[in-house]
Write a protein that holds these residues in place. Structure first.
Motif, short mmCIF file in Angstrom:
data_model
loop_
_atom_site.label_atom_id
_atom_site.label_comp_id
_atom_site.label_asym_id
_atom_site.label_seq_id
_atom_site.Cartn_x
_atom_site.Cartn_y
_atom_site.Cartn_z
N LYS A 325 0.84 -1.21 0.00
CA LYS A 325 0.00 0.00 0.00
C LYS A 325 0.87 1.26 0.00
O LYS A 325 0.41 2.33 -0.41
N ALA A 326 2.10 1.12 0.51
CA ALA A 326 3.01 2.26 0.52
C ALA A 326 3.20 2.79 -0.90
O ALA A 326 3.34 4.00 -1.11
N ARG A 328 0.93 2.90 -3.29
CA ARG A 328 -0.22 3.75 -3.64
C ARG A 328 -0.08 5.12 -2.99
O ARG A 328 -0.38 6.15 -3.60
N VAL A 329 0.35 5.13 -1.72
CA VAL A 329 0.53 6.40 -1.02
C VAL A 329 1.55 7.25 -1.77
O VAL A 329 1.33 8.44 -2.03
N GLY A 332 0.02 8.59 -5.02
CA GLY A 332 -0.93 9.67 -4.78
C GLY A 332 -0.22 10.96 -4.40
O GLY A 332 -0.52 12.04 -4.91
N ALA A 333 0.79 10.82 -3.51
CA ALA A 333 1.55 12.00 -3.07
C ALA A 333 2.27 12.62 -4.27
O ALA A 333 2.32 13.84 -4.42
N LEU A 335 1.39 12.67 -7.42
CA LEU A 335 0.49 13.47 -8.25
C LEU A 335 0.16 14.80 -7.57
O LEU A 335 0.13 15.85 -8.22
N LEU A 336 -0.09 14.76 -6.26
CA LEU A 336 -0.40 16.01 -5.55
C LEU A 336 0.77 17.00 -5.67
O LEU A 336 0.57 18.19 -5.92
N LEU A 339 1.00 18.48 -9.21
CA LEU A 339 -0.03 19.49 -9.44
C LEU A 339 0.31 20.78 -8.72
O LEU A 339 0.14 21.88 -9.27
N GLU B 37 -14.40 9.70 -2.47
CA GLU B 37 -14.07 8.30 -2.21
C GLU B 37 -12.87 8.19 -1.26
O GLU B 37 -12.88 7.40 -0.32
N THR B 89 -6.69 17.18 -8.83
CA THR B 89 -6.37 17.15 -7.40
C THR B 89 -7.32 16.21 -6.67
O THR B 89 -6.90 15.45 -5.79
N LEU B 91 -8.81 13.59 -7.92
CA LEU B 91 -8.42 12.21 -8.25
C LEU B 91 -7.21 11.79 -7.43
O LEU B 91 -7.15 10.68 -6.91
N ALA B 92 -6.24 12.71 -7.32
CA ALA B 92 -5.03 12.40 -6.54
C ALA B 92 -5.41 12.12 -5.09
O ALA B 92 -4.86 11.22 -4.45
N LEU B 93 -6.38 12.89 -4.59
CA LEU B 93 -6.82 12.71 -3.21
C LEU B 93 -7.42 11.31 -3.01
O LEU B 93 -7.18 10.67 -1.98
N ILE B 95 -6.68 8.59 -4.81
CA ILE B 95 -5.58 7.61 -4.87
C ILE B 95 -4.83 7.60 -3.54
O ILE B 95 -4.57 6.55 -2.96
N LEU B 96 -4.54 8.80 -3.04
CA LEU B 96 -3.81 8.91 -1.77
C LEU B 96 -4.62 8.31 -0.62
O LEU B 96 -4.09 7.56 0.19
N GLY B 99 -4.66 4.52 -0.66
CA GLY B 99 -3.38 3.96 -0.25
C GLY B 99 -3.14 4.12 1.24
O GLY B 99 -2.82 3.17 1.95
N LEU B 100 -3.35 5.35 1.72
CA LEU B 100 -3.06 5.66 3.12
C LEU B 100 -3.95 4.85 4.05
O LEU B 100 -3.49 4.33 5.07
#
Lengths: 363, 304
Positions: A325-326, A328-329, A332-333, A335-336, A339, B37, B89, B91-93, B95-96, B99-100
């Motif tokens: 899962k790390a 995915r984190v 996601g981070a 992409l943030l 942006l 989500e 943003t 979508l990224a949220l 995904i994050l 995962g988290l």
């Protein structure tokens, strides 16, 4: 302290290239902190994640296998996002493409001919394109929000795949495992260098497709149309471009790319259908598109970077017991951060320390 | 039997209602947060962890709200302070958040939660059929109904509600009038995050009292669709949430009755229903034109 954005006269060209690199660096630092919190030595974890997979030939082959679908879908989605069509259902188009392409090897197992593999590829691309055509049609005809419909169709595709491999398409001689028959050799994508590892021609195909889309975007009228409609639909109308046609064009192009990615995965590395054929490639491809600056050439680099996170994640899970899962984190981070860094292209950021009252008084 | 079905419909609808009513306020302020989500699944893991730490599901629910708000604060910072693209943003949220939450809850998979107790008023709860339905629910159910009424009152009967809607319709004019656009939007985004967090906590504390990875299973996205379906009206969100709850429960009962349709295709029903409903609603262009906040999804940078 407050943040103030001041618009630049012209977008910064330097930062346009620098921003993904800054974003990536920040994400790596965040990853290191995350590993430290999990009680792992950050230096070792980062090495296992990002360096070790590149030190051995077989591992580089695995990298190319994972990069192929990401590059294909990242490049296709770039066209969607550039033209302001928010297709987030590449994962579903990937699955349906894989299913459509598998019709030959699963249902006509004995049909051995040189046309089988090309037909599989064509079926997959058409399948993906048609599945992407559904949200496109609904948006064009009924003005339905494409974000929601394309995403809902991901869930539908996942269940369709699950049903097929547990039901009608299950391997009769497979001890009741939920999987299809193994594809015969003639229905498999040939490997590049079988002596070193498993990588197949799918990677080469993905790079060629990405370059072709780049040529289309940067050298043809169609590419100009994509960008004009994306930045200013009004200007597009004056130029005589049809926004409706663009919905279909961008969605179905991205769908065809996703379908091709699906068959490359199934007829390449795995060789059969299983209930889960993608570790979220379709969603990761969204990150690829943005990390690559919505430029298909950028998507090639970004696809390799994100493939590395998958591979490093697997390695870290085995050797350091870091949860997958790390990954995915981290994604996601990433992409943030990308942006956030994009803001720097258009704006200068100023931190004002003055308390609000004095600012207002001064004005 | 009917009472039991109605009760399950209520539990299936409440998380959708909570997440949707929160997102409705966010979108009324002109911000599109596609991260519902992700915030919801963080609320689910937060609710479960809070319950595990304290043994109290009510504190769990509060932790769930805080987890949802924390993720929405991150979204707000990027979208409002840094003017990033709202779609990407969000979508990224998601995904994050997925995962988290998976990472935080990994050690707790398969352990069962203390279910949040339901209300029990001696005479009223024992009334036939409606007793348990109206007077015997868990606290969060009543909160969800109160939120719908509260949001409807706030948006359409208060000055601040009118201001919020004005910001959503034209942020430039609102700014020119001296309204603190960014501040209003931050508060709306945080409210949405809290609602999504509570919706997630409801899943892990009431609906299926345990933690499982990705346990929201697209409910955050359905909540987003509900806001469109409701054409940004609180009362219609209530109706829509219960309609969707009924579809998803109907699908379960159809499976139990052994109807000769593969279960996978039945579980696809709520998603297909979402698409059909969205098509029907969006076909009516006048309805959507009138109600869609005109600034929805557009970045705003105050000029001075």
């Amino acid at each position: 302290m407050r943040i103030e954005l001041i618009k630049r006269g012209t977008p910064s060209a330097t930062l346009r290239y620098l921003s993904p690199i800054i974003g990536l660096t920040l994400a790596v630092i965040t990853g290191a902190i995350m590993f430290a919190i999990m009680g792992k030595d950050p230096a070792v974890a980062l090495y296992v994640y990002f360096v070790e997979p590149l030190t051995e030939a077989w591992s580089v082959h695995e990298l190319l296998i994972k990069a192929a679908p990401l590059i294909l879908m990242g490049a296709g989605l770039s066209v969607c996002y550039l033209s302001n069509n928010w297709n987030i259902g590449a994962e579903g188009q990937f699955i349906v493409g894989a299913l459509a392409g598998s019709i030959f090897p699963v249902l006509f197992t004995g049909f051995d001919s040189f046309i089988v593999l090309p037909s599989m590829v064509i079926f997959a691309m058409v399948g993906g394109a048609l599945y992407a055509g559904i949200p496109a049609l609904l948006k064009a005809k009924f003005n339905t929000n494409e974000i929601l419909t394309s995403l809902m169709l991901v869930y539908v595709a996942e269940r369709l795949l699950d049903w097929l491999v547990r039901g009608p398409w299950r391997n009769p001689g497979g001890m009741n495992f939920p999987e299809s028959v193994r594809f015969p050799e003639f229905a498999r994508i040939p490997q590049l260098m079988p002596a070193d590892g498993r990588a197949n021609w799918g990677f080469i195909a993905s790079v060629i497709v990405a370059i072709a889309i780049w040529v289309m975007l940067s050298r043809t009228l169609k590419g100009f149309e994509v960008k004009v409609i994306g930045t200013s639909p009004r200007a597009g109308r004056f130029a005589g471009f049809s926004a409706t046609n663009m919905i279909f064009f961008s969605f179905m192009l991205a769908g065809a790319c996703a379908g091709l990615a699906g068959i490359i995965e199934v007829a390449g590395a795995s060789g059969q259908l299983r209930p889960i054929i993608s570790p979220g490639y379709g969603f990761t491809a969204i990150i690829v598109a943005f990390l690559g600056r919505l430029n298909p050439l950028g998507a090639i680099v970004a696809g390799l970077v994100l493939a590395l996170t998958y591979l490093g994640g697997e390695a870290a899970q085995i050797s350091l017991q870091i949860s997958d899962k790390a990954t995915r984190v981290f994604q996601g981070a990433l992409l943030l951060y990308v942006l956030a860094c994009d803001t720097l292209i258009l704006y200068r950021v100023r931190f004002t320390r003055t308390p609000r009252a004095t600012v207002e008084a001064a004005e | 039997m009917i009472e039991a079905i109605l009760l399950t419909i209520v539990t299936a609808s409440t998380p959708l209602l909570l997440a949707a009513i929160g997102e409705l306020v966010v979108e009324r302020s002109g911000v599109l947060n596609l991260g519902v989500e992700g915030m919801m699944v963080m609320g689910a893991v937060g609710g479960f962890l809070g319950m595990m730490w304290t043994g109290n599901p009510f504190i769990g629910a509060i932790v769930g709200i805080l987890f949802g708000m924390a993720l929405s604060a991150l979204f707000g910072f990027l979208v409002l302070s840094l003017a990033t693209n709202q779609y990407a943003t969000g979508l990224a949220l998601t995904i994050l958040g997925l995962g988290l939450s998976g990472l935080l809850g990994e050690a707790y998979v398969g352990r069962s939660a203390i279910r949040m107790p339901a209300l029990d008023i001696p005479v009223l709860t024992d009334l036939p059929i409606i007793g348990r339905l109206v007077f015997g629910q868990d606290l969060i159910f009543y909160v969800s109904i109160a939120l719908v009424i509260g949001v409807a009152w706030f948006l359409f009967s208060t000055k601040q509600g009118l201001t919020l809607r004005a910001i959503g319709d034209n942020h430039a004019s609102a700014h020119a009038l001296g309204i603190k656009v960014i501040r209003y939007r931050y508060l709306a985004v945080l409210f949405g995050g809290g609602c999504a967090g509570l919706a997630g906590a409801y899943l892990s504390l009431v609906y299926t009292p345990q933690w499982a990875e990705n346990m929201t299973a697209g409910r955050g996205w359905i909540a987003l669709a509900l806001v469109v379906f409701a054409s940004w009206r609180p009362a219609r969100v209530l109706a829509g949430a219960y309609l969707f709850g009924a579809v998803s429960i109907g699908q379960l009962h159809a499976q139990a009755l052994g109807i000769a349709i593969p279960s996978q295709l039945l579980t696809a029903l709520p998603y297909l229903a979402t698409i059909v409903v969205l098509v029907i609603i969006s076909q009516n262009r006048r309805l959507t034109m009138i109600n869609t906040p005109a600034s929805l999804g557009k970045s705003f940078v105050p000029d001075r």
